[in-house]
Design a protein around this motif. Structure first.
Motif, PDB file in Angstrom:
ATOM      1  N   ALA A 145       0.850  -1.195   0.000  1.00 13.98           N
ATOM      2  CA  ALA A 145       0.000   0.000   0.000  1.00 13.98           C
ATOM      3  C   ALA A 145       0.879   1.235   0.000  1.00 13.98           C
ATOM      4  CB  ALA A 145      -0.894  -0.002   1.244  1.00 13.98           C
ATOM      5  N   VAL A 146       0.372   2.298  -0.637  1.00 19.24           N
ATOM      6  CA  VAL A 146       1.011   3.610  -0.572  1.00 19.24           C
ATOM      7  C   VAL A 146      -0.054   4.595  -0.107  1.00 19.24           C
ATOM      8  CG1 VAL A 146       2.270   5.406  -1.848  1.00 19.24           C
ATOM      9  CG2 VAL A 146       2.467   2.996  -2.543  1.00 19.24           C
ATOM     10  N   ASP A 147       0.316   5.473   0.850  1.00 22.74           N
ATOM     11  CA  ASP A 147      -0.677   6.452   1.285  1.00 22.74           C
ATOM     12  C   ASP A 147      -0.327   7.850   0.761  1.00 22.74           C
ATOM     13  OD1 ASP A 147       1.263   7.519   2.926  1.00 22.74           O
ATOM     14  OD2 ASP A 147       0.481   6.615   4.765  1.00 22.74           O
ATOM     15  N   THR A 148      -1.204   8.821   1.051  1.00 22.28           N
ATOM     16  CA  THR A 148      -1.013  10.178   0.516  1.00 22.28           C
ATOM     17  C   THR A 148       0.286  10.799   1.014  1.00 22.28           C
ATOM     18  OG1 THR A 148      -2.411  10.939   2.319  1.00 22.28           O
ATOM     19  CG2 THR A 148      -3.459  10.743   0.160  1.00 22.28           C
ATOM     20  N   GLY A 149       0.822  10.287   2.122  1.00 25.25           N
ATOM     21  CA  GLY A 149       2.104  10.783   2.637  1.00 25.25           C
ATOM     22  C   GLY A 149       3.289  10.164   1.920  1.00 25.25           C
ATOM     23  N   GLY A 150       3.056   9.261   0.962  1.00 25.53           N
ATOM     24  CA  GLY A 150       4.144   8.648   0.216  1.00 25.53           C
ATOM     25  C   GLY A 150       4.726   7.412   0.895  1.00 25.53           C
ATOM     26  N   ARG A 151       4.152   7.018   2.019  1.00 25.50           N
ATOM     27  CA  ARG A 151       4.655   5.838   2.713  1.00 25.50           C
ATOM     28  C   ARG A 151       4.230   4.573   1.954  1.00 25.50           C
ATOM     29  NH1 ARG A 151       3.364   2.555   7.889  1.00 25.50           N
ATOM     30  NH2 ARG A 151       1.182   3.151   7.709  1.00 25.50           N
ATOM     31  N   ALA A 196      -9.037  -1.192   0.783  1.00 29.44           N
ATOM     32  CA  ALA A 196      -8.803   0.188   1.196  1.00 29.44           C
ATOM     33  C   ALA A 196      -9.822   0.616   2.242  1.00 29.44           C
ATOM     34  CB  ALA A 196      -8.860   1.113  -0.018  1.00 29.44           C
ATOM     35  N   SER A 197     -11.087   0.269   2.003  1.00 28.01           N
ATOM     36  CA  SER A 197     -12.078   0.706   3.004  1.00 28.01           C
ATOM     37  C   SER A 197     -11.914  -0.075   4.300  1.00 28.01           C
ATOM     38  CB  SER A 197     -13.503   0.636   2.449  1.00 28.01           C
ATOM     39  OG  SER A 197     -13.711  -0.570   1.784  1.00 28.01           O
ATOM     40  N   LEU A 250      -5.244   5.900   1.399  1.00 28.71           N
ATOM     41  CA  LEU A 250      -4.415   5.098   0.502  1.00 28.71           C
ATOM     42  C   LEU A 250      -4.544   5.613  -0.930  1.00 28.71           C
ATOM     43  CD1 LEU A 250      -5.087   1.491   1.851  1.00 28.71           C
ATOM     44  CD2 LEU A 250      -3.326   3.121   2.520  1.00 28.71           C
ATOM     45  N   THR A 251      -3.419   5.657  -1.639  1.00 33.38           N
ATOM     46  CA  THR A 251      -3.450   6.085  -3.040  1.00 33.38           C
ATOM     47  C   THR A 251      -3.201   4.915  -3.988  1.00 33.38           C
ATOM     48  OG1 THR A 251      -1.104   6.607  -2.952  1.00 33.38           O
ATOM     49  CG2 THR A 251      -2.629   8.410  -2.495  1.00 33.38           C
ATOM     50  N   THR A 252      -2.606   3.845  -3.463  1.00 31.96           N
ATOM     51  CA  THR A 252      -2.298   2.684  -4.296  1.00 31.96           C
ATOM     52  C   THR A 252      -2.380   1.416  -3.448  1.00 31.96           C
ATOM     53  OG1 THR A 252      -0.683   4.022  -5.508  1.00 31.96           O
ATOM     54  CG2 THR A 252      -0.567   1.640  -5.831  1.00 31.96           C
ATOM     55  N   ILE A 253      -2.937   0.363  -4.044  1.00 30.02           N
ATOM     56  CA  ILE A 253      -2.791  -0.974  -3.464  1.00 30.02           C
ATOM     57  C   ILE A 253      -2.328  -1.884  -4.593  1.00 30.02           C
ATOM     58  CG2 ILE A 253      -3.948  -2.955  -2.415  1.00 30.02           C
ATOM     59  CD1 ILE A 253      -5.903  -1.103  -1.106  1.00 30.02           C
ATOM     60  N   GLU A 254      -1.321  -2.687  -4.315  1.00 30.29           N
ATOM     61  CA  GLU A 254      -0.817  -3.619  -5.328  1.00 30.29           C
ATOM     62  C   GLU A 254      -0.735  -5.013  -4.734  1.00 30.29           C
ATOM     63  OE1 GLU A 254       2.285  -0.590  -7.628  1.00 30.29           O
ATOM     64  OE2 GLU A 254       3.037  -2.265  -6.433  1.00 30.29           O
ATOM     65  N   ILE A 255      -1.146  -5.995  -5.508  1.00 30.45           N
ATOM     66  CA  ILE A 255      -0.887  -7.377  -5.122  1.00 30.45           C
ATOM     67  C   ILE A 255       0.349  -7.826  -5.881  1.00 30.45           C
ATOM     68  CG2 ILE A 255      -1.739  -9.738  -5.025  1.00 30.45           C
ATOM     69  CD1 ILE A 255      -4.504  -8.731  -4.865  1.00 30.45           C
ATOM     70  N   VAL A 256       1.405  -8.152  -5.140  1.00 29.26           N
ATOM     71  CA  VAL A 256       2.666  -8.531  -5.760  1.00 29.26           C
ATOM     72  C   VAL A 256       2.993  -9.966  -5.362  1.00 29.26           C
ATOM     73  CG1 VAL A 256       5.112  -7.954  -6.001  1.00 29.26           C
ATOM     74  CG2 VAL A 256       3.450  -6.143  -5.509  1.00 29.26           C
ATOM     75  N   VAL A 257       3.310 -10.773  -6.360  1.00 28.63           N
ATOM     76  CA  VAL A 257       3.732 -12.142  -6.077  1.00 28.63           C
ATOM     77  C   VAL A 257       5.244 -12.212  -6.266  1.00 28.63           C
ATOM     78  CG1 VAL A 257       3.514 -14.574  -6.711  1.00 28.63           C
ATOM     79  CG2 VAL A 257       1.515 -13.065  -6.841  1.00 28.63           C
ATOM     80  N   ARG A 258       5.946 -12.591  -5.212  1.00 30.47           N
ATOM     81  CA  ARG A 258       7.395 -12.782  -5.333  1.00 30.47           C
ATOM     82  C   ARG A 258       7.662 -14.254  -5.609  1.00 30.47           C
ATOM     83  NH1 ARG A 258      11.665  -9.841  -1.587  1.00 30.47           N
ATOM     84  NH2 ARG A 258      10.982  -8.260  -3.057  1.00 30.47           N
ATOM     85  N   THR A 264       3.664  -8.104 -10.451  1.00 33.41           N
ATOM     86  CA  THR A 264       2.509  -7.363  -9.944  1.00 33.41           C
ATOM     87  C   THR A 264       1.253  -7.907 -10.611  1.00 33.41           C
ATOM     88  OG1 THR A 264       3.908  -5.443  -9.656  1.00 33.41           O
ATOM     89  CG2 THR A 264       1.537  -5.057  -9.639  1.00 33.41           C
ATOM     90  N   ARG A 265       0.319  -8.392  -9.792  1.00 28.29           N
ATOM     91  CA  ARG A 265      -0.867  -9.052 -10.347  1.00 28.29           C
ATOM     92  C   ARG A 265      -2.070  -8.131 -10.444  1.00 28.29           C
ATOM     93  NH1 ARG A 265      -1.078 -14.619 -10.328  1.00 28.29           N
ATOM     94  NH2 ARG A 265      -3.014 -14.214 -11.455  1.00 28.29           N
ATOM     95  N   ALA A 266      -2.155  -7.145  -9.573  1.00 29.18           N
ATOM     96  CA  ALA A 266      -3.308  -6.231  -9.622  1.00 29.18           C
ATOM     97  C   ALA A 266      -2.911  -4.911  -8.985  1.00 29.18           C
ATOM     98  CB  ALA A 266      -4.493  -6.832  -8.876  1.00 29.18           C
ATOM     99  N   VAL A 267      -3.381  -3.817  -9.584  1.00 27.29           N
ATOM    100  CA  VAL A 267      -3.093  -2.480  -9.055  1.00 27.29           C
ATOM    101  C   VAL A 267      -4.408  -1.727  -8.909  1.00 27.29           C
ATOM    102  CG1 VAL A 267      -1.830  -0.317  -9.402  1.00 27.29           C
ATOM    103  CG2 VAL A 267      -0.889  -2.460 -10.277  1.00 27.29           C
ATOM    104  N   TRP A 268      -4.530  -1.028  -7.806  1.00 29.25           N
ATOM    105  CA  TRP A 268      -5.743  -0.233  -7.567  1.00 29.25           C
ATOM    106  C   TRP A 268      -5.360   1.205  -7.212  1.00 29.25           C
ATOM    107  CZ3 TRP A 268      -6.860   2.338  -3.002  1.00 29.25           C
ATOM    108  CH2 TRP A 268      -8.152   2.912  -2.890  1.00 29.25           C
ATOM    109  N   HIS A 269      -6.054   2.166  -7.813  1.00 26.18           N
ATOM    110  CA  HIS A 269      -5.960   3.573  -7.398  1.00 26.18           C
ATOM    111  C   HIS A 269      -7.382   4.063  -7.138  1.00 26.18           C
ATOM    112  CE1 HIS A 269      -1.761   3.745  -8.509  1.00 26.18           C
ATOM    113  NE2 HIS A 269      -2.047   3.256  -9.695  1.00 26.18           N
ATOM    114  N   PRO A 270      -7.566   4.980  -6.184  1.00 33.17           N
ATOM    115  CA  PRO A 270      -8.930   5.452  -5.913  1.00 33.17           C
ATOM    116  C   PRO A 270      -9.490   6.259  -7.093  1.00 33.17           C
ATOM    117  CG  PRO A 270      -7.346   6.652  -4.550  1.00 33.17           C
ATOM    118  CD  PRO A 270      -6.577   5.594  -5.288  1.00 33.17           C
TER     119      PRO A 270
END
Lengths: 297, 146
Positions: free
Chosen positions: B62-68, B102-103, B115-123, B140-146
């Protein structure tokens, strides 16, 4: 034939002290309360998920259970918590026992209908189904009960079946090559603890562990034919196995650990009320002695 | 009364219940699936992983609006990793449904940066002869932005 059947039934309903049943009841129902609050808190959040995440299990479809919603899940949570705590006291074992069973069954459908089914609680579910039929029991009760014996026996059988049949499942899904496969490497890479992860580097160790697990699971039914002292060692081995699994992968199998207490002489925990009464009695006697001593002196 | 004994019918009933349970469980083990819970097969770690097949390790970033940027865990959302893996096809087909994560996160962290991004990543960990080589690649299998 009928003689064998008679012997099998006698074994299945071998009487146990009611005190053992009383303690097992308390342990099982207290666990249900703890499970709701601590061990599987994620179940409660399923009520907040959109309906299209819900993939109902067969049992949920057969019973036409409603799609979990926030209010429904909250209602089941609080009713189940209350009923489980009440049942843990041993009162109204039939009424409270069936209430817990029905609510926990619904709770399980809510838990397991979102893409992942757990295999750690078959024996606990059997215990919940059998306990309401086991009759009254109190902690200090030395009367031996066959109804209670059956409830504990089927819990034991289900706990051991969980081991034995998981060996069967390994042979069904993995085949004999499961033994020399990289399954434990896979498990440790995905969820190994700092203690577990380094084990993937030791040559041969994990394959040896796979042989060990398969042997233990296939031999687990022997716990029923062992003499009592050895049987307890066998149960201690089951606990030790889960401790190792937890230490290396954080997979806990707590419901199975609770079900395994059906093998233990729980009546030795005694009667807390009687202990308190005894303490009071002894204290009173000492006080009288002291008072008597002063009077005599 | 010093003994709580069963009537012959009580005994028969219990024998029958035990046998029915055993038959259902055996049937589930032989031919069932997870759908037959609680009588399905105890198939935890029952597949035979190949000695040279890469091992998939799924994470949700996840990435939030603060860039974390961090890994969203069950503690963050209340949703288990295995459940996300179990519905991976669902998320890759319709990444918009990741908004549920996200909710779930925002419900549990009111007041936290959104949250600004959610990604499902398979390593994919490379495995040779049953041992990890230490090499991996991320997919990266799926990406979500609001």
């Amino acid at each position: 034939m009928s003689e064998h059947l008679g012997r099998a039934t006698a074994w299945l309903t071998e009487a146990v002290p009611r005190a053992r049943l009383a303690w097992f009841r308390t342990v099982a129902y207290l666990f249900i309360a703890a499970d709701l609050v601590w061990f599987t808190p994620w179940v409660r959040h399923h009520g907040q998920l959109p309906a299209d995440f819900y993939r109902p299990l067969l049992v949920g479809r057969l019973a036409h259970l409603p799609i979990p919603t926030g209010p429904l899940v909250e209602a089941v949570y609080w009713l189940l918590l209350t009923a489980a705590l009440a049942a843990a006291t041993g009162r109204a074992p039939r009424l409270l026992g069936w209430t817990v069973f029905v609510l926990y069954a619904e709770w399980m459908v809510v838990a397991m209908s979102y893409g992942k089914v757990d295999h750690d609680r078959f024996a606990l579910l059997v215990a919940l189904a059998a306990l309401p039929t086991a009759g009254p029991a109190a902690y200090g009760d030395r009367i031996r009960t066959e109804r209670g014996g059956w409830a504990l026996r089927v819990t034991q059988l289900a706990a051991v079946a969980t081991y034995f049949l998981s060996a069967w499942a390994k042979l069904r899904f993995g085949g004999p090559q499961w033994l020399t496969s990289a399954t434990l490497t896979w498990a440790l890479l995905r969820r190994g603890t700092p203690l577990g992860q380094p084990l993937t580097d030791v040559p041969g160790l994990l394959v040896a562990a796979q042989f060990g697990i398969m042997a233990f699971e296939l031999l687990s039914p022997l716990v029923f034919v062992l003499p009592r002292r050895w049987r307890h060692l066998g149960v201690a081995f089951f606990y030790a196995f889960h401790l190792c699994v937890f230490a290396t992968t954080t997979i806990s199998f707590i419901p199975q650990l609770v079900a395994l207490t059906s093998f233990l002489p729980l009546e030795r925990l005694g009667d807390p009320r009687r202990r308190r009464a005894l303490r009071l009695e002894v204290a009173g006697e000492r006080a009288r002695e002291r008072a008597g001593g002063r009077a005599a002196g | 009364m010093s003994h709580d004994t069963l009537s012959p019918s009580g005994r028969r009933l219990r024998l029958a219940a035990t046998l029915i349970g055993a038959v259902l469980l055996l049937a589930g083990t032989i031919a069932g699936t997870d759908d037959d819970f609680p009588f399905g097969p105890f198939s935890m770690y029952a597949s035979a992983q190949r000695l040279d097949a890469p091992v998939a390790d799924t994470r949700i970033e996840a990435v939030d609006t603060g860039g974390r940027r961090w890994i969203l865990t069950q503690t963050d959302t209340g949703i288990r990793r295995a459940e996300i893996e179990g519905q991976l096809d669902h998320f890759t087909a319709r990444p918009a449904t990741l908004s549920a994560l996200a909710s779930a996160y925002e419900r549990r962290h009111p007041g936290a940066p959104a949250l600004t991004t959610i990604e499902i990543v398979v390593r994919w960990h490379e495995v040779r002869g049953g041992h990890p080589t230490g090499r991996y690649n991320d997919q990266t299998r799926a990406v979500w932005h609001p």
